[in-house]
Design a protein around this motif. Structure first.
Motif, short mmCIF file in Angstrom:
data_model
loop_
_atom_site.label_atom_id
_atom_site.label_comp_id
_atom_site.label_asym_id
_atom_site.label_seq_id
_atom_site.Cartn_x
_atom_site.Cartn_y
_atom_site.Cartn_z
N CYS A 1 0.82 -1.21 0.00
CA CYS A 1 0.00 0.00 0.00
C CYS A 1 0.86 1.26 0.00
O CYS A 1 1.82 1.38 0.77
CB CYS A 1 -0.91 -0.02 1.23
SG CYS A 1 -1.94 1.46 1.39
N GLY B 1 0.64 -0.52 -4.91
CA GLY B 1 -0.57 -0.31 -4.14
C GLY B 1 -1.10 1.10 -4.18
O GLY B 1 -1.83 1.53 -3.28
N PRO C 1 -2.12 -4.60 2.71
CA PRO C 1 -2.85 -3.32 2.79
C PRO C 1 -3.99 -3.36 3.80
O PRO C 1 -4.85 -4.23 3.74
CB PRO C 1 -3.37 -3.14 1.36
CG PRO C 1 -3.52 -4.54 0.84
CD PRO C 1 -2.42 -5.34 1.47
#
Length: 379
Positions: A41, A68, A199
């Motif tokens: 992420c 991400g 994430p």
């Protein structure tokens, strides 16, 4: 945010860093060949640099910055499609703010707005639907992009438009999925990834199940993480513990917000409105099978691709990166932003060449903002 200080406690951070220092050699990490952990992420990338975690952790540990950031992996041709829609007569084009300055092959949405297109920043797709109600004689298009995190809000907006009979609202769907690009990276012989930081926001929707193939098929650990310094430090230690013990499991450090099975209501809304695409083109990664979604035939009346004859099925080339730009290598974790010859010189947040310098989750933006490049440029 009353208790946020609990997740930024410097004493606890020192204990976790000391624990990580002991784990790194046990996990096989050395200064010459560090343990490579990819944070998927972009929010994690910014947190790592914002809090200086990259400087606090031992040399035997290396962060790889994964794909991400949905704005960063958007191919240039999709930005071109947005501009083509926005410049049509009678269209109000709406988008999240971090997509405004992403360059296409000709210009960005910000430049198209300066040239006279009616392009408006919104905070949610419901804002775009409100504009459609306010201007019934205009065609209002929402640029839907993001991973599973933002899909439910987009899906519910389409369902609301259908329920209320709003006929001048359209969705230009560029929503994408997290697991397929991770599979593509793990199958890439150039990549060396020892483990993943998963994430947090996406996992609030999907739960942990979509990541099981990472441990089951590829033997790599993944720990779903929160976004505060202690979240990340604990998650790193959990990955290292697995490596030191020869385990490969999917673990959830962010259990205070991420349920094991995700959010069933949100997933139901996604499944009602969207279906998988055969493939989707990712900036830097190329075509990846079943990595994006499109609007189901039942809601085709709201599909901007069909309405305006643009989009992924229009047969346009993805568009090449500017000469010398290494966004693709950074997205894949093959290079750090500072390895790009354009970084901090020709490519700046105010005038970016690549998407990674634009987005609030882009790796290049994180390096520039927190890594000293802004200060060096000023000097």
């Amino acid at each position: 945010m009353k208790y946020v200080d609990e997740f930024r406690d410097p004493i606890l951070a020192r204990h976790l860093i000391a624990h990580i220092e002991k784990l790194v050699p046990l996990a096989g990490g050395t200064e010459e060949k560090p343990v490579a952990i990819m944070e998927i992420c972009g929010g994690h990338t910014h947190a790592i640099f914002r809090y200086g975690l990259d400087r606090l952790l031992p040399a035997g540990l290396e962060f790889l910055h994964g794909p991400g950031c949905p704005v960063c992996v958007l191919p240039m041709s999709r930005v071109d499609d947005c501009i083509e829609i926005a410049e049509r007569q009678g269209v109000i084009f709406t988008t999240f703010g971090d997509a405004m300055r992403v360059p296409g092959t000709r210009k960005s949405l910000m430049q198209a707005k300066a040239d006279g297109a009616d392009i408006r920043m919104v905070y949610s797709p419901l804002d775009a639907l409100a504009l459609a109600r306010k201007f019934p004689d205009r065609q209002v298009v929402f640029f839907g992009l993001g991973f599973e995190t933002t899909m439910p809000a987009t899906a519910l907006t389409v369902l609301t438009a259908a329920r209320d009979g709003v006929s001048n609202f359209f969705l230009f769907c560029n929503h994408i999925l997290v697991p397929p690009p991770l599979r593509a990276l793990l199958q890439d012989p150039q990549m060396r990834i020892d483990g993943f930081i998963g994430p947090g926001h996406v996992s609030m929707i999907t739960g942990a199940k979509p990541y099981r193939f990472i441990a089951g098929e590829f033997g790599k650990p993944l720990v779903i993480a929160g976004f505060e310094p202690l979240d990340l430090l604990q998650s790193i230690s959990m990955v290292l513990e697995q490596l030191a013990e020869g385990r490969a499991e999917i673990e959830n450090q962010y259990a205070r917000l991420v349920p094991e099975d995700g959010n069933p209501q949100a997933m139901a809304a996604i499944d009602t409105v969207f279906e998988p695409r055969d493939s989707f083109d990712w900036r830097g990664l190329g075509e990846i099978d079943h990595s994006g979604v499109k609007i189901r035939p039942a809601y085709a009346a709201y599909d901007a691709e069909q309405k305006f004859g643009v989009g992924y099925g229009a047969g346009k080339a993805a568009g090449r990166e500017p000469e010398g730009c290494r966004c693709g290598d950074v997205i894949k974790g093959l290079a750090k932003p500072t390895a790009c010859p354009k970084f901090g010189t020709e490519c700046l947040p105010e005038q970016p060449l690549g998407a990674l310098m634009v987005s609030s989750e882009g790796a290049c933006a994180a390096y520039y903002q927190y890594g000293g490049a802004r200060r060096e440029a000023a000097e």
